[in-house]
Every structure is written in structure tokens, then in C-alpha cells.
Motif scaffolding. Structure first.
Motif, PDB file in Angstrom:
ATOM      1  N   GLN A 210       1.110  -1.189   0.342  1.00  0.00           N
ATOM      2  CA  GLN A 210      -0.374   0.221   0.584  1.00  0.00           C
ATOM      3  C   GLN A 210       0.892   1.124   0.283  1.00  0.00           C
ATOM      4  O   GLN A 210       1.896   1.850   1.060  1.00  0.00           O
ATOM      5  CB  GLN A 210      -0.377   0.247   0.769  1.00  0.00           C
ATOM      6  CG  GLN A 210      -1.450   0.906   1.971  1.00  0.00           C
ATOM      7  CD  GLN A 210      -2.641   1.955   0.323  1.00  0.00           C
ATOM      8  OE1 GLN A 210      -2.605   2.269  -0.509  1.00  0.00           O
ATOM      9  NE2 GLN A 210      -4.258   0.716   1.047  1.00  0.00           N
ATOM     10  N   VAL A 216      -2.706   0.586  -3.781  1.00  0.00           N
ATOM     11  CA  VAL A 216      -2.549  -0.719  -3.930  1.00  0.00           C
ATOM     12  C   VAL A 216      -1.419  -1.449  -4.709  1.00  0.00           C
ATOM     13  O   VAL A 216      -2.119  -1.377  -6.363  1.00  0.00           O
ATOM     14  CB  VAL A 216      -2.861  -1.974  -3.296  1.00  0.00           C
ATOM     15  CG1 VAL A 216      -3.095  -3.298  -3.279  1.00  0.00           C
ATOM     16  CG2 VAL A 216      -3.739  -1.786  -2.387  1.00  0.00           C
ATOM     17  N   ASP A 232      -7.159   1.814  -3.787  1.00  0.00           N
ATOM     18  CA  ASP A 232      -8.529   1.227  -2.623  1.00  0.00           C
ATOM     19  C   ASP A 232      -9.209   2.244  -1.577  1.00  0.00           C
ATOM     20  O   ASP A 232      -9.494   1.800  -0.651  1.00  0.00           O
ATOM     21  CB  ASP A 232      -7.886  -0.132  -1.811  1.00  0.00           C
ATOM     22  CG  ASP A 232      -6.200   0.824  -1.287  1.00  0.00           C
ATOM     23  OD1 ASP A 232      -5.665   1.517  -1.499  1.00  0.00           O
ATOM     24  OD2 ASP A 232      -5.913   0.171   0.144  1.00  0.00           O
ATOM     25  N   ILE A 256      -2.243  -3.913   4.635  1.00  0.00           N
ATOM     26  CA  ILE A 256      -3.283  -4.857   3.352  1.00  0.00           C
ATOM     27  C   ILE A 256      -2.590  -6.567   4.093  1.00  0.00           C
ATOM     28  O   ILE A 256      -2.027  -6.672   4.938  1.00  0.00           O
ATOM     29  CB  ILE A 256      -2.925  -4.900   1.809  1.00  0.00           C
ATOM     30  CG1 ILE A 256      -1.392  -5.093   2.286  1.00  0.00           C
ATOM     31  CG2 ILE A 256      -2.976  -3.598   1.519  1.00  0.00           C
ATOM     32  CD1 ILE A 256      -1.208  -5.088   0.852  1.00  0.00           C
ATOM     33  N   LEU A 265      -8.650  -8.791  -1.143  1.00  0.00           N
ATOM     34  CA  LEU A 265      -7.208  -8.194  -0.351  1.00  0.00           C
ATOM     35  C   LEU A 265      -8.141  -7.501   0.354  1.00  0.00           C
ATOM     36  O   LEU A 265      -9.320  -6.637   0.217  1.00  0.00           O
ATOM     37  CB  LEU A 265      -6.589  -7.386  -1.574  1.00  0.00           C
ATOM     38  CG  LEU A 265      -6.252  -6.745  -0.853  1.00  0.00           C
ATOM     39  CD1 LEU A 265      -4.557  -6.370  -1.437  1.00  0.00           C
ATOM     40  CD2 LEU A 265      -6.485  -5.425  -0.247  1.00  0.00           C
ATOM     41  N   SER A 267      -8.423  -4.113   3.240  1.00  0.00           N
ATOM     42  CA  SER A 267      -7.713  -2.693   3.198  1.00  0.00           C
ATOM     43  C   SER A 267      -8.600  -2.349   4.235  1.00  0.00           C
ATOM     44  O   SER A 267      -9.106  -2.319   4.678  1.00  0.00           O
ATOM     45  CB  SER A 267      -6.231  -2.018   2.109  1.00  0.00           C
ATOM     46  OG  SER A 267      -8.162  -1.406   0.916  1.00  0.00           O
TER      47      SER A 267
END
Length: 822
Positions: A210, A216, A232, A256, A265, A267
């Protein structure tokens, strides 16, 4: 350039000399010079920035595919997660480097890091430059990322630069999204490694991170080629229920976590300390879409005023009703000595949670009790005239996602779960955030497919100390009532270590440093104990000293007015602001706590400070608290019982980074410039390895493709928690240590001619060999080697020219290692 170089060397040498005199021990002056030179070396000697961005060397693929000659398991060869492995244990099971041969660890190669890019000078972070995250080591390649999102891949065997990737940070690109300036600060949880293929175009060994621009990035671990990037966080409108003027005043990149099997994923957004903090959330991203799309978003704080979602003062209650476990730590009881602590709290040590007697179990309360306690938590509804004047009716505060160590993805019994954490209450001190402020300073278990919050454990209600739980989670297996049970080991800045049932969120035990060990009396100040979330008066305090300054008559004017400064210990930079380790072979936890007292004062919020990163508190260190308070202590704790095996204390120093364990050695990388290596069984000092540059990141232990184990450590970044002056100041270096041939068995003094190799400007790493033109220099130096009772040696090597770093042909190169105290 030459005159400036000489000036910096003179100044640096003077600093080292003064520090050596102060400590009454002779430091490795030449090696300290080495690090000062390497700080200049980014432009003078080797200039890594000159490498073509995002370029790959053919040797990168070769380094990955070469077969290891020494059979090692994947766990022994790799440090494939920020905290060592997928369970966040800061542990490597290798025993090649161990407590019996640590005295033979020596310098193998150094990579000087570049200085801050001039394009980012306008947003220089108050944090130190260099590398703030632990290196990853996978299949013979080491990957490191700087605070400026520059990623380097090295051949672990010799430090050869294999590839580089530089993310295109632009200073003000995040301002329109309500996220403030680009954050130049990263922690161990901001990166990840995968081997799976995803529909987004990512395949094979991949390094994820990140970046400070709220994107990302996925880059090939083989070549450094960018495979994909996506945003993100796209702005305030992405988060339903945000006030239009809310802010995510980031201090760094978000963590993350990736589930390779699900292709998800997770975040969030880190949070500063602004009063106008945005609504806290976690988001799940489908990596099998190209580009990845948001699969779910989960909120842990209520919708804010003037947002696109109706106000919901019952938000906490509804959330708890849909969770399987929900609790807040509170070991106090009525009738205790001061109304909110117990004698065993003051004594410290392990507190076993029997029948939930040291938590408030929200699931066990009636709806009327929940309404009386949690209705209008965070204070968005019916703001007082005072708060209206401060906020204009907007957000009164929130919390942010945790940082500092990796989030843990579940497996086995907890497959499909992810364990995340949250920051402190934002702002710290304010009359406008009533209630326990769920779920600040907490650990949460989420369903990675849906985002549902399965359980939550809050470490301290109504956090006014900045006692967040942002640092790492660790997963372990324990036998509880005869049943193998996955547990989460969790430390927080309130100074407690918790063991939590990973499936249910139930607290098993809590541990606090025992009184008389870290300080002459209790290991926490009189107002540093957790408050009762069911006590409405305490849940309306706006500053810690309200407890003592207002007693026995608690009035509204008293608890919401100006408060005098108070000495807090642990302070907001103490408790556990680092990452613990766990050795599954011995079932022992190794955790490092510290006190570092600070005077904390109350600064009332007003309309002027509303939009700023200002927490309502101001702090100053305590210069006269003495060595007994300014210290850090490493603890050996049995994970089954919470009982202490041994402790090891260092005065005059705080601690930040990791506590790592491998080969019966506990590693501590200190801001003083020392790597301390302790015997994991006894706590005795095996070796004090003086690196000569400050450290606030732990070591990473992994192997080259030939099977040789290395210890990698970023140096040159000074911890904010450091009490003593940090040695030197450089953009930082990556230092590689490995075992070398043992020295002669008896003490000798001799004059030795050695052959050394230096790299030209075109090379990137100071090693025995590498890319670019090399020259051979013959030099004469005096080598003094002293062997001690099998546990240490002292070796001093001189540097005869500032442009020459010696690599001794015999393979035994050591920076100064002091003989341990008896």
C-alpha cells in the motif's frame, strides 16, 4: 562535494567519540565512519537512484530458480511475511545461526539507501527516512521498501541489486480525496507476498504494498515489473455515512491482508488524530476482477452527521447483536482502592479471565443495559452547544485502522477469517466523544468473503491516553480444556498482552508487567488503568486526570474543563509499541515493553483546531524520571499460562520495532545502534553486536539459494521512543550478517595484509563481488581478536580510506561485537 564530505565525516566522528566517552566504552569508530560514509554513499559512492526505475536484471530470475545445495524447509529458508510467517510470529525455525555460534556473525554486505527524492521535499515526514518495514526474504531474494515507496530486490547471497521499482508519488495527489498529503510512513503491515495467480493479471511470486498515494501496487518478485495497481480509497464519497468535511489525515499507508485462496485483499485507511476524523471502515477487494472491485465494506463506527446515511445512535447495539462475541477489557471492580482498580491489577502479572470477570461481555447484557451504555456512542446525535461550536455539527471523532504489524489471515479452524486491529480514539481528548467509543483500541475478526464482523475485543474503553492496539497480532495453538485451540496473542500500548480465543473472541488471560520490575512501584501511573465502560461518568471524561482531580465530587464542569498536566507511564509512545514473537516449538512468547514517561497536558478543542491533526493533548518527555522509568524490558512468557520465565531490561532507552526469535536467540534491534542477542531459554546476553547506526525495525532471517542463512536489518532510522541520542544520521542502509569462519582460539594481535574489493559508482552494493567495474586494493591493518568463554568476541577493523569498504579475503569480517557482561 569533497569539502562537504569531509565536514560530515568530522562531525560524525565527533558524535561517535562523544558518545563513546559518555558510555565509557570504546566504540568501533571506523565502522561508525563506515555508516556515515554510506549515508553519503547514496550520492558519492554508489548512487542506487541512478538505476533505471522498474528495471530487472536477468540474474533476478536466475537467483530465484537456482537450487539450494543445503536442504531447508520453506519456513527455514524464507521470511515471507512482514512478521516472519503467515501467523505473524516473528519466528524462523532455522538453527544454522544459533546461540552457540552467534559470536561468529559478521558483516557480509551493505546497501546504502538513497536520500529523499527532491520531489517529495515539501512533505517531509516527521518520521525518519530509510526503511521502516522489515525486509522480506523469499527464495534467495530480499525485498525492501523505503519510506518513499522505492522497492529494491537483492540477491541475499551478495547484496547484488536485482531490480528496482519506484512508485510515482506526487506530493499533493491525495489532497482532493480528504486524505491529506501523501503519507511518507510505512509499517510492517503495509506489504504482503503471494504466489497465486489472480484474474487481475497478477501471477506467480508477487510483492504487494500500500503506497502513500492510497494505491495498492502488485509487482513481480522475480523482475520488479509492475503487474497491477488500483486505488483502494477513492475519496470521502466511497465511505457511506461520512460527513462532507470529514478527513482521513493519514500518518502513513494502510495495512493490507490477502487471502490467496479466496482472492480477497482487505485494506482500510490509517487515521490521524484530527477531531473531524472520517468514519472507520474495512474494505474487501476482489483480486479476480480486472481491475479489482470492492466486494464489501464494513463499518465499525456510526454514520456521521450531515452524511448521506441517516443518523443511527443505536449503531453499536445493532452491530453487537449481529456479532458472535463482543467484549471490552475491564479488570477493575466496585470497592477497589480508588474506585476503578484492584489490588491484583496494581501488582501486575497474569490475570486469568474466569467467567468473564475481567471483561464487560456486551453479549451478556440486556437490551436495556446496552441502550443505557451504548446509545449515541461517539456523540453524533444531540451535540451540546459546546460541541456544536467546535464541530459545526459535523463529526465529533472516530477511529482508524491499526498499523505497526501485519494483520493475520486465519487458517485451519479460522480459515476464511482475518484478524485486524484499530487505532486510538480520534481525537485523544475531547468533551464531544461520550461512551466506550467502540471499536477503537480493539482487535476484530472479520469474515473475508462478506466483511461481517465475527467478534470484537476492545482493550480499553473511552481511550484518552492514545493507547491504541495498532501493533501486531500473532496466531498460535494452545490446548484449552483438552482442546487444541487457535488463539490470538495481542499487545497494545496500554501495556497489556492479551491471549484471545481466535474463534470466539473470548479473553483467556491478560498480562501486565509486574510491579517493581520496570519501576520502583506499579508499572503504570495512578490514572493509567482501564476505566469501566458501564460507568457513565468515566465514559464522559475528556482527559485522564479527571479521575483524580475531580474526586470525590464528579461534576460536569470538572470533567470537561481544563486539566493540569499529568505524568503518564506508560505514555502514548510506550506500553507495547512493537511486535512480539512466538516460538511454537517451545510455546514461549517474547515481548518487549517500555515505560518512557511523558508529561501530558490538555489542550481544549475549538473550531480552529477542528480540521487539523491535533488530538487535544500536548506531551513533553520527563527528563528527571531516571533510568528506572526510562527503560525497556523483554519478557519471556509462557503462552499457556501467562507466567514469566525471565526478563531482561535496558535502562535509558525505549523500544520500537520487533522482538524476533530464531535458533534459540531473541533478537532486539535498538536505537542505540546495538543488536542484542539473548539466549531464548535463559534470557542471558549472548552477544551485543554494535552496528553503529540506529534501528527501529527488527531483523529478518532467511537463506540464500545455496542454503546459507542471513540476518538482514535496516539501519539508520531512529526510534521516536529512543531516550538516548541516536548515533549518526543517514538515509539508512540494509545490512546483511552471516556466519563466518571462527577466529583463532586464543587472543592474538598481529599485523595482517588483506585484499579488499571496492565497487565503482555503477554498482549498487558494497560486497565481495558485484556488478560494475572493480578495483583491488591492498592495505595493512591491525586486527585484535579476543575470545571469551565461548560466548563472545571483540574484533576491530580499521577503514583506511573513506571510499573503501573492506571485505576480508578470509571471509571473517566482523563489526565490533562487545563481550557480554557477566
Amino acid at each position: 562535494m569533497k569539502n562537504e564530505t569531509e565536514r560530515r565525516l568530522r562531525v560524525g566522528l565527533g558524535r561517535v567519540l562523544r558518545r563513546g566517552v559518555r558510555n565509557t566504552r570504546f566504540r568501533a569508530l571506523a565502522l561508525s565512519l563506515l555508516f556515515l560514509v554510506s549515508g553519503i554513499g547514496a550520492s558519492l559512492l554508489i548512487n542506487p537512484v541512478s538505476a533505471a526505475p522498474n528495471s530487472a536484471s536477468p540474474t533476478a530470475v536466475a537467483a530465484q530458480s537456482a537450487a539450494a545445495t543445503t536442504p531447508l524447509s520453506q519456513a527455514q529458508a524464507n521470511w515471507a511475511s512482514p512478521n516472519g510467517n503467515q501467523f505473524g510470529q516473528d519466528y524462523n525455525p532455522q538453527d544454522q545461526i544459533n546461540s552457540s555460534n552467534a559470536q561468529y556473525l559478521g558483516l557480509n554486505w551493505i546497501y546504502p539507501l538513497p536520500s529523499e527524492p527532491t520531489s517529495l521535499n515539501a512533505i517531509s515526514s516527521f518520521f525518519f527516512p530509510g526503511v521502516g518495514v522489515d525486509p522480506l526474504i523469499v527464495n534467495g531474494t530480499a525485498i525492501v521498501i523505503t519510506q518513499f515507496d522505492e522497492v529494491f530486490g537483492f540477491n541475499v547471497a551478495n547484496g547484488e541489486l536485482l531490480w528496482t521499482f519506484v512508485s510515482p508519488l506526487i506530493a499533493n495527489e491525495t489532497l482532493p480525496s480528504g486524505a491529506g498529503a501523501v503519507g511518507l510512513h510505512a509499517h510492517d503491515g503495509t506489504e504482503a507476498f503471494t504466489t497465486a495467480s489472480f484474474g487481475s493479471g497478477v501471477s506467480g511470486p508477487t510483492f504487494w504494498f500500500q503506497a502513500g498515494n492510497v494505491k495498492v501496487y502488485a509487482i513481480s518478485a522475480l523482475t520488479g515489473r509492475e503487474e497491477m495497481n488500483f486505488s483502494d480509497y477513492t475519496g470521502l464519497s466511497m465511505v457511506a455515512g461520512n460527513n462532507p468535511v470529514a478527513v482521513y489525515s493519514t500518518t502513513g499507508a494502510s495495512n493490507i491482508a490477502i487471502n490467496q485462496q479466496l482472492g480477497i485483499l482487505v485494506s482500510s485507511m490509517d487515521q490521524g488524530i484530527a477531531i473531524a476524523a472520517g468514519r472507520q471502515f474495512f474494505a474487501g477487494w476482489n483480486l479476480n476482477s480486472n481491475p479489482p472491485v470492492e466486494q464489501w465494506i464494513t463499518y465499525t463506527t456510526p454514520p456521521q452527521t450531515q452524511s448521506n446515511v441517516p443518523l443511527n445512535p443505536s449503531f453499536d447495539i445493532q452491530l453487537i447483536n449481529n456479532m458472535t462475541g463482543a467484549s471490552t477489557f475491564y479488570p477493575g471492580e466496585n470497592g477497589s482502592t480508588n474506585g476503578y482498580t484492584t489490588p491484583w491489577e496494581i501488582a501486575g502479572g497474569v490475570l486469568n479471565n474466569v467467567n468473564n470477570d475481567i471483561v464487560v461481555n456486551w453479549k451478556a447484557l440486556s437490551q436495556s443495559q446496552l441502550n443505557a451504555t451504548l446509545y449515541n456512542d461517539w456523540g453524533y446525535v444531540d451535540q451540546s452547544p459546546q460541541c456544536q461550536a467546535i464541530t459545526g455539527g459535523a463529526s465529533t471523532g472516530a477511529t482508524g485502522a491499526g498499523w505497526g504489524g501485519q494483520w493475520v489471515v486465519g487458517s485451519g479452524q479460522t480459515a476464511g477469517m482475518v484478524f485486524v486491529d484499530t487505532n486510538n480514539k480520534d481525537p485523544y481528548a475531547s468533551p464531544c466523544t461520550p461512551g466506550p467509543n467502540l471499536w477503537s483500541a480493539a482487535t476484530l475478526a472479520l469474515n473475508m468473503s462478506t466483511g461481517q464482523i465475527i467478534w470484537g475485543f476492545q482493550a480499553n474503553a473511552h481511550d484518552l491516553w492514545d493507547y491504541d492496539c495498532s501493533w501486531s497480532e500473532t496466531m498460535a495453538n494452545e490446548t484449552i480444556s483438552g482442546v487444541n485451540t487457535e488463539v490470538i496473542l495481542k499487545t497494545c500500548k496500554n501495556g497489556y498482552l492479551y491471549e484471545i480465543n481466535a474463534l470466539t473472541g473470548g479473553l483467556i488471560w491478560a498480562w501486565d508487567p509486574p510491579s517493581g520490575t520496570e519501576s520502583p512501584g506499579p508499572s503504570r501511573c495512578p490514572v493509567c488503568y482501564m476505566w469501566n465502560p458501564l460507568n457513565a461518568t468515566q465514559m464522559n471524561f475528556d482527559f485522564p486526570t479527571a479521575m483524580t482531580n475531580c474526586a470525590p465530587a464528579f461534576t460536569t464542569s470538572c470533567i470537561t474543563g481544563l486539566q493540569p498536566p499529568t505524568l503518564l507511564w506508560p505514555s502514548e509512545i510506550a506500553g507495547f509499541e512493537d511486535e512480539q514473537s512466538f516460538d511454537p516449538a517451545t510455546n514461549q512468547i517474547y515481548a518487549t515493553s517500555h515505560l518512557v514517561p511523558y508529561y501530558t497536558g490538555y489542550v481544549p478543542a475549538n473550531a480552529t483546531t477542528y480540521f487539523t491533526s491535533f488530538g487535544g493533548e500536548t506531551t513533553l518527555p520527563c527528563p528527571n524520571c531516571g533510568v528506572i522509568y526510562n527503560n525497556f524490558t523483554t519478557w519471556d512468557i509462557n503462552a499457556a499460562t501467562g507466567q514469566i520465565g525471565w526478563s531482561y531490561s535496558i535502562p535509558n532507552q525505549g523500544y520500537r520495532g520487533q522482538t524476533d526469535v530464531s535458533g534459540n536467540l531473541v533478537y532486539l534491534a535498538d536505537s542505540s545502534g546495538d543488536i542484542l542477542m539473548l539466549n531464548a531459554q535463559t534470557g542471558k546476553l549472548v552477544r551485543d553486536y554494535y552496528i553503529g547506526a540506529p534501528m527501529d525495525v527488527g531483523v529478518a532471517i532467511g537463506a540464500s539459494v545455496s542454503g546459507q542463512e542471513f540476518v538482514l536489518v535496516p539501519v539508520g532510522t531512529c526510534s521516536l521512543e529512543a531516550v538516548t541520542t541516536c548515533p549518526g544520521s543517514t538515509p539508512g542502509d540494509i545490512v546483511a550478517l552471516t556466519l563466518a569462519a571462527p577466529p583463532p582460539s586464543s587472543a592474538t594481535t598481529s599485523t595482517t595484509t588483506v585484499t579488499s574489493t571496492t565497487t565503482s559508482v555503477s554498482a549498487s552494493t558494497i560486497t565481495v563481488s558485484g556488478a560494475g567495474t572493480t578495483t583491488t586494493t591492498t592495505a595493512t591493518m591491525t586486527v585484535t581478536s579476543t575470545s571469551g568463554s565461548g560466548v563472545g568476541s571483540t574484533t576491530l577493523y580499521g577503514v583506511v580510506a573513506v571510499a573503501v569498504i573492506f571485505i576480508i579475503a578470509t571471509g571473517y569480517l566482523a563489526m565490533r561485537g562487545r563481550k557480554p557482561a557477566t
